[in-house]
Motif scaffolding. Structure first.
Motif, short mmCIF file in Angstrom:
data_model
loop_
_atom_site.label_atom_id
_atom_site.label_comp_id
_atom_site.label_asym_id
_atom_site.label_seq_id
_atom_site.Cartn_x
_atom_site.Cartn_y
_atom_site.Cartn_z
N ASP A 1 -7.87 1.39 12.81
CA ASP A 1 -6.71 1.43 11.92
C ASP A 1 -7.22 1.68 10.50
O ASP A 1 -7.63 0.76 9.80
CB ASP A 1 -5.91 0.12 11.99
N ALA B 1 -5.25 3.28 8.33
CA ALA B 1 -4.00 3.72 7.70
C ALA B 1 -4.15 3.76 6.19
O ALA B 1 -3.78 4.73 5.53
CB ALA B 1 -2.85 2.79 8.09
N VAL C 1 0.89 -1.17 0.00
CA VAL C 1 0.00 0.00 0.00
C VAL C 1 0.93 1.22 0.00
O VAL C 1 1.20 1.81 1.05
CB VAL C 1 -0.93 0.03 1.24
N GLY D 1 4.56 7.01 9.90
CA GLY D 1 3.74 6.08 9.13
C GLY D 1 2.67 5.46 10.00
O GLY D 1 2.47 5.85 11.16
N GLY D 2 1.99 4.46 9.44
CA GLY D 2 0.89 3.82 10.15
C GLY D 2 1.35 3.01 11.35
O GLY D 2 0.64 2.92 12.35
C1 PLP Z 1 -4.06 -1.23 7.58
C2 PLP Z 1 -2.62 -0.85 7.78
N1 PLP Z 1 -2.19 -0.47 8.99
C3 PLP Z 1 -0.92 -0.13 9.24
C4 PLP Z 1 0.02 -0.17 8.23
C5 PLP Z 1 1.44 0.20 8.53
O1 PLP Z 1 1.72 1.44 7.95
P1 PLP Z 1 3.20 1.90 7.61
O2 PLP Z 1 3.70 0.97 6.57
O3 PLP Z 1 3.01 3.30 7.12
O4 PLP Z 1 3.99 1.84 8.86
C6 PLP Z 1 -0.36 -0.58 6.94
C7 PLP Z 1 0.62 -0.68 5.85
O5 PLP Z 1 0.33 -1.04 4.74
C8 PLP Z 1 -1.72 -0.93 6.70
O6 PLP Z 1 -2.15 -1.32 5.49
#
Ligand code: PLP
Length: 481
Positions: free
Chosen positions: A266, A268, A84, A143-144
Motif C-alpha cells: 500500500d 497510496a 493526505v 482512489g486508494g
Molecule cells: C496509506 C493509505 N492507503 C490508502 C488510503 C485510502 O486512499 P483513498 O482515500 O484515496 O481511498 C490512504 C488515504 O489517505 C492512505 O494514506
C-alpha cells in the motif's frame, strides 16, 4: 422541454464556470484555510425541497462560488496539512474539464479507444516513475481504497484458485492476510467486503519507528502454518497514513517469496517518493511486489478521484476480472482483434477517462518537475521535524520519513495526562483559528498534531508559519489554564 441550453448560453456558462475556477487559484495561499461551521447552519443552507421548476444556471454558478467554495477546506492552500489530499495541479484541473465535458466513458474500446490507450500508457509511466518494470499492468481507480480492494481481490483470486476443481481450492475461511498495525483502514474494510472476518487480518506490531517488525511477522506466519491456516498475502505499508513510515519492503518481499505469499504494497501515499533520489532508498524492494496501490491524487498532485492499482503480471488482473457478459462482448468480427476493454480489469463498468488527466499532467510538466516537487515537500517537512526536535516547547513524536510530521506542544510543568488535555485543547484552538489546518491523531497513545503536506505550492516559509501559529496559540492556551 430540452435539458440543453441555447448553444451561446452554454458557452457563456462554461466561461463563467472557468472564471470561477480561475478565481480560486488566483490566490490559493489564503490567510484562512479553515472556517468552523455549525452543522445546523450548514443544514439550513442546503436543506431544500426537490425543485420542480427551472432555476437560473448562472445564479447556480454564483451559488457555488458563494456557498460551496467558502464552506470547503481547500487542499490547494499550502497551509493545509490535513489527511493526505492533493493540491490539484492546474493541468489536472483543465484536463478534468475536458474529459468530463466530453463525457467520455472509458469502459470499452468501442467507446473510447484513445482514452483506453492513454490509460495503458499512464499505467506504464506510473510504474516506471517508481522504478517498477514498464511491463507492469494495472488500472486506474477512484482512489486508494478501491485500489487496495482491487489488489487484494486479485491476490485472493490468483492464490486461492477458485476456478480450480473443488479439491484444489483453498478454504477461504482459513486464509490469512498480514500487515502492520499501522496499515490503512481500507485494507481491513477491503477484506471485510471480500467476506473475510476480522481475525483473518493479522496485525503485526511495529518497531519504535512504526515499521513492521519482520521477525514477529515471520513468527506469526510460521505459527499460522503450524495451526493449519493458509497464509495468503503480506501487505506492506510504503508511507503509512499516521506517520509516513515505510516498511522494510525488501525483507517483506523475501518473506512473501519464502512462504509463497502474495506481496501487496500500500503505497497510496508514499509511492511517488520512490521516484525521488532523496527517498528512493526507503522503497528498496517495491519493484518485487505482486501488486501496489498508488494514488496519483495524492503525491502526483492530481485532482481527487485518481487512484491506481498496479499488478506486476498483467494477466493476473485480467484473470481476476474475467466476467464478460454477452451484452459487453464484441459480437462484430470477434476474432479480428483483441480490444482493450478496461471494464474487464476492474469492478466498475461506467468510469470516467481519468487517465487523460494523469497523461496531461505528465506531458505538461514532465516527470522531473514532479519528482522535484515531491523532493521539496520531503525537505520542507524534514526541516519542520528538525525545528521541532530542537525546540524546548515542542516534541517530535515520530521520525519524519516522508512528508508527515507528528508532534505535540510541551511547555514545562505538565504531566503526561495534562499534556494530552493541553494538546486536545490546542488542536481545537488551532482549528478554530483557521490560519493553518492540522487535524490531530494519536502517536504511541499520545494526543498529537499530524501535519502532512503533498502540496507543490508549499515552501519552508509555510512550515515556519505553521510552527509560529501553533506556538502562539499554545502559549495563549497554556496561560489561560
Ligand atoms: C496509506 C493509505 N492507503 C490508502 C488510503 C485510502 O486512499 P483513498 O482515500 O484515496 O481511498 C490512504 C488515504 O489517505 C492512505 O494514506
Amino acid at each position: 422541454m430540452s435539458l440543453d441550453f441555447d448553444h451561446g448560453e452554454f458557452r457563456r456558462l462554461l466561461h463563467q464556470a472557468a472564471d470561477t475556477v480561475a478565481d480560486i487559484y488566483e490566490s490559493p495561499d489564503q490567510a484562512h484555510v479553515f472556517e468552523p461551521r455549525h452543522p445546523d447552519s450548514m443544514r439550513r443552507l442546503f436543506d431544500e425541497e426537490l425543485p420542480r421548476r427551472p432555476g437560473d444556471a448562472s445564479d447556480l454558478i454564483e451559488r457555488f462560488r458563494s456557498e460551496v467554495i467558502p464552506t470547503s477546506t481547500l487542499a490547494i492552500n499550502p497551509n493545509f496539512y490535513g489527511y493526505v489530499i492533493s493540491a490539484g495541479n492546474q493541468m489536472g484541473v483543465v484536463s478534468a474539464l475536458l474529459h468530463a465535458g466530453a463525457n467520455i466513458c472509458n469502459a470499452k474500446w468501442d467507446l473510447s479507444s484513445g482514452a483506453a490507450e492513454i490509460e495503458r500508457t499512464v499505467i506504464r509511466w506510473i510504474a516506471e516513475f517508481i522504478g517498477c518494470s514498464p511491463n507492469t499492468g494495472g488500472v486506474l481507480t477512484t482512489g486508494g481504497t478501491m485500489a487496495n480492494l482491487t489488489c487484494l481481490h486479485v491476490a485472493r483470486k490468483i492464490k486461492a484458485n477458485p476456478d480450480a476443481p473443488p479439491a484444489d481450492q483453498l478454504d477461504p475461511s482459513r486464509m490469512k492476510f498480514y500487515a502492520s498495525n499501522e496499515v490503512h483502514s481500507s485494507v481491513e474494510s477491503s477484506l471485510d467486503m471480500m467476506g473475510m472476518s476480522s481475525n483473518q487480518l493479522r496485525c503485526i506490531g511495529t518497531h519504535a519507528d512504526f515499521r513492521i517488525d519482520c521477525d514477529a511477522l515471520e513468527d506469526q506466519i510460521l505459527s499460522d502454518i503450524e495451526a493449519g491456516h493458509l497464509p495468503l498475502c503480506i501487505v506492506g505499508s510504503a508511507g503509512s497514513t499516521n506517520t509516513g513510515a515505510v516498511d522494510d519492503l525488501d525483507r517483506l518481499a523475501s518473506l512473501a517469496s519464502e512462504y509463497g505469499l502474495w506481496f501487496h504494497v500500500d503505497a497510496a501515499y508514499g509511492g511517488p517518493a520512490a521516484g525521488t533520489t532523496i527517498a528512493r532508498g526507503l522503497f528498496a524492494g517495491i519493484e518485487k511486489a505482486d501488486s501496489i496501490t498508488l494514488d496519483p491524487h495524492k503525491w502526483l498532485y492530481l485532482p481527487v478521484e485518481t487512484g491506481c492499482a498496479l499488478v506486476r503480471n498483467p494477466r493476473h488482473l485480467e484473470q481476476a476480472f474475467s466476467l464478460k457478459p454477452d451484452y459487453l462482448r464484441r459480437q462484430a468480427s470477434p476474432n479480428e482483434y483483441e480490444p482493450l476493454d478496461w471494464y474487464a480489469r476492474t469492478f466498475q463498468f461506467t468510469r470516467d477517462a481519468k487517465a487523460v488527466r494523469v497523461w496531461m499532467t505528465f506531458l505538461a510538466h514532465g516527470a522531473d518537475a514532479i519528482r522535484e516537487e515531491i523532493d521539496n515537500n520531503i525537505q520542507s517537512m524534514r526541516y519542520l521535524g528538525a525545528l521541532l526536535a530542537g525546540a524546548p516547547d515542542f516534541e517530535l513524536l515520530a521520525p519524519v520519513a516522508l512528508s508527515t510530521v507528528c508532534f505535540r506542544y510541551v511547555p514545562q510543568g505538565y504531566d503526561p495526562e495534562g499534556l494530552d488535555e493541553l494538546n486536545r485543547v490546542l488542536l481545537d484552538a488551532v482549528e478554530k483559528d483557521g490560519r493553518v489546518f492540522v487535524p490531530g491523531t494519536r502517536v504511541h497513545g499520545m494526543v498529537s498534531f499530524r501535519a502532512c503536506t503533498i502540496n507543490h505550492r508549499h515552501t519552508k516559509e509555510h512550515v515556519e508559519r505553521l510552527m509560529a501559529v501553533v506556538r502562539e496559540l499554545g502559549e495563549r492556551v497554556s496561560l489561560a489554564r
